[in-house]
Design an enzyme around this catalytic site. Structure first.
Site, PDB file in Angstrom:
ATOM      1  N   GLU A 154       0.793  -1.223   0.000  1.00  0.00           N
ATOM      2  CA  GLU A 154       0.000   0.000   0.000  1.00  0.00           C
ATOM      3  C   GLU A 154       0.831   1.282   0.000  1.00  0.00           C
ATOM      4  O   GLU A 154       0.797   2.057   0.975  1.00  0.00           O
ATOM      5  CB  GLU A 154      -0.969   0.001   1.188  1.00  0.00           C
ATOM      6  CG  GLU A 154      -1.876  -1.225   1.213  1.00  0.00           C
ATOM      7  CD  GLU A 154      -2.981  -1.129   2.267  1.00  0.00           C
ATOM      8  OE1 GLU A 154      -2.904  -0.233   3.125  1.00  0.00           O
ATOM      9  OE2 GLU A 154      -3.922  -1.941   2.220  1.00  0.00           O
ATOM     10  N   GLU A 165      -5.308  -8.846   0.923  1.00  0.00           N
ATOM     11  CA  GLU A 165      -5.939  -8.511   2.205  1.00  0.00           C
ATOM     12  C   GLU A 165      -7.415  -8.263   1.958  1.00  0.00           C
ATOM     13  O   GLU A 165      -7.781  -7.554   1.016  1.00  0.00           O
ATOM     14  CB  GLU A 165      -5.379  -7.219   2.808  1.00  0.00           C
ATOM     15  CG  GLU A 165      -4.056  -7.344   3.478  1.00  0.00           C
ATOM     16  CD  GLU A 165      -3.589  -6.022   4.094  1.00  0.00           C
ATOM     17  OE1 GLU A 165      -4.438  -5.180   4.461  1.00  0.00           O
ATOM     18  OE2 GLU A 165      -2.367  -5.842   4.191  1.00  0.00           O
TER      19      GLU A 165
HETATM   20  C1  FCB Z   1      -4.463  -2.234   5.499  1.00  0.00           C
HETATM   21  C2  FCB Z   1      -3.095  -2.582   6.029  1.00  0.00           C
HETATM   22  C3  FCB Z   1      -3.109  -3.668   7.082  1.00  0.00           C
HETATM   23  C4  FCB Z   1      -4.275  -3.524   8.019  1.00  0.00           C
HETATM   24  C5  FCB Z   1      -5.564  -3.363   7.259  1.00  0.00           C
HETATM   25  C6  FCB Z   1      -6.788  -3.254   8.122  1.00  0.00           C
HETATM   26  O1  FCB Z   1      -4.441  -0.929   5.010  1.00  0.00           O
HETATM   27  O2  FCB Z   1      -2.260  -3.011   4.977  1.00  0.00           O
HETATM   28  O3  FCB Z   1      -1.870  -3.636   7.742  1.00  0.00           O
HETATM   29  O4  FCB Z   1      -4.057  -2.502   8.898  1.00  0.00           O
HETATM   30  O5  FCB Z   1      -5.492  -2.247   6.430  1.00  0.00           O
END
Ligand code: FCB
Length: 461
Positions: free
Chosen positions: A177, A357
């Site tokens: 990110e 994620e």
């Molecule tokens: C993302 C992050 C991860 C976590 C999630 C909820 O932005 O990569 O580390 O905090 O959000």
């Protein structure tokens, strides 16, 4: 707007994915490891940011977190018990090179050797991220990501990790990110290193992208066997109304979050409208940089949590949108994941994509050894279905990973927001599988059983 009626979980459970589709769980070093000053680890910018009064909601830090640095073996057993094929984790740069430059810390490198070997021993493929935000504080003292030198320190770090682990990890992601590092860390100032300058933020984003491209080249030059890519946080941006103002603002937000990262990586240029929008705050780009950034990748990782609803007037209030929201206040919108994946496939020549994620924070209650987190289970099941929908429409999807394995240090929210499918009692470090973990485990078992049945049906064996 009527909230959609999602099919029952049983329907989601029956979904079938391709044989080689990868299922996993994800974490990151700073959020779970602890061992903040152990075995020669240097401080990271997040260790420092946690000391800033008011920076973290519950005034907590990552000193102990989930104590994974000591409990890693038990945690690997836990991962194995879920039946997943993959574990996404990150290496802490200051643990393996405490000051970001100079001497390597063999104890730190050995920790990740043990972790990777421990995963392989349990039949789980390691998915490694190099930079999940915990930059060595010593590099920040020299300007951090705003300093072009950091690009070269990152490439050295990538090569060192590649040499030690590249023969055993399935994929290496350079950054997690970069939008968050640049914008939340250097423009909004709400994440480490807590700076507030748009010009700095755009320069940081450029250096992150450049270091990504150069690291891919360097890793390939040394014969690294892992597949290489990056992880971006992307969301479809949608206007609250069809007014010209809302549409223009939506295009701008899409430019900031999606096109600012996708265009350089896949087309070798920053979007022209964004460069005009930034004016004097546009990054300084040297000759050759854009070609480096566009170095071909083996995969693209995507983190998806919600969509962006964009309004030129008052910011849109997800609470009043009529749909359920999570404990982060994020609207639950699984269709957005399908929309996003279809758009990326349509607009860019994307390699196989992973959702690296996806998950949700809710207020959990641990009662008699159980956590009945129905909302999280439903969230995960519906997002898996959204990936299945993209797959059925021809999008090259390679895998899906739940954020997160464990409740952990949720950055500026501290320990107040729980994303784990495994509950962590931070006083005792006791781990308890939540209902969502049990559902995920059963879902994966069914996937396996269905594959075996299909195999028997087609081969008769
Ligand atoms: C993302 C992050 C991860 C976590 C999630 C909820 O932005 O990569 O580390 O905090 O959000």
């Amino acid at each position: 707007m009527n909230p959609p009626k999602y099919p029952p979980l049983s329907a989601r459970t029956a979904l079938q994915f391709p044989k080689d589709f990868v299922w996993g769980v994800a974490t990151s070093s700073f959020q779970i490891e602890g061992g903040a000053i152990e075995d020669g680890k240097g401080p990271s910018i997040w260790d420092e940011f946690c000391r800033v009064p008011g920076a973290i909601a519950d005034a907590s830090d990552g000193d102990i977190a989930c104590d994974h640095y000591h409990r890693w073996e038990g945690d690997l057993d836990l991962i194995a018990s879920l039946g997943v094929g993959a574990y996404r984790f990150s290496v802490s740069w200051p643990r393996v090179r405490p000051s970001g430059a100079g001497a390597w810390n063999s104890k730190g490198l050995d920790f990740y050797e043990r972790l990777v070997d421990g995963l392989l021993l349990r039949g789980i493929k390691p998915y490694l991220t190099l930079n999940h935000w915990d930059l060595p504080a010593a590099l920040q003292a020299k300007g951090g990501w705003a300093n072009r030198d950091t690009v070269h320190r990152f490439v050295e770090y990538a090569c060192q990790v590649g040499q030690r682990l590249g023969d055993r990890v399935a994929t290496i992601s350079t950054h997690n990110e970069p939008w968050v590092i640049a914008t939340l860390g250097h423009e909004a100032g709400v994440f480490a290193p807590g700076l507030k300058s748009r010009a700095l933020a755009t320069q940081v984003s450029h250096h992150l992208l450049l270091s990504h491209g150069l690291a891919l080249q360097a890793l390939r030059a040394q014969g690294c066997a892992s597949r290489l890519g990056i992880v971006l946080n992307l969301s479809p941006m949608q206007p609250v109304t069809d007014s010209a103002e809302d549409l223009a603002k939506t295009r701008l937000e899409d430019g900031k979050v999606v096109r600012w990262y996708m265009d350089p990586i896949f087309m070798g240029r920053y979007p022209q409208d964004m460069l005009e929008h930034l004016g004097a705050d546009a990054p300084r780009v040297e000759a050759g940089d854009m070609q480096h950034i566009a170095t071909p990748m083996d995969f693209l990782g995507i983190n998806y949590y919600t969509r962006g609803m964009i309004s030129a007037g008052e910011p849109w209030d997800a609470q009043r949108g009529g749909r359920e929201t999570t404990d982060m206040g994020w609207e639950i919108y699984p269709e957005g994941l399908t929309e996003l994946l279809l758009r990326l496939h349509r607009d860019y020549a994307v390699p196989p994509m992973y959702v690296k994620e996806n998950g949700a924070a809710f207020k959990d209650a641990l009662v008699d050894g159980r956590v009945h987190d129905t909302q999280r289970t439903q969230y995960i099941a519906n997002h898996i279905a959204a990936v299945g929908e993209a797959l059925s429409q021809g999008v090259p999807m390679a895998g899906y990973m739940v954020w997160s394995l464990l409740d952990n240090f949720e950055w500026a929210s501290g320990y107040e927001k729980r994303f784990g499918i495994v509950h962590v009692d931070f006083a005792t470090q006791r781990r308890t599988l939540k209902d969502s973990a049990l559902w995920y485990r059963d879902f994966l078992q069914r996937q396996k059983a269905a594959r075996t049945q299909r195999h028997v049906a087609t081969t008769g064996a």
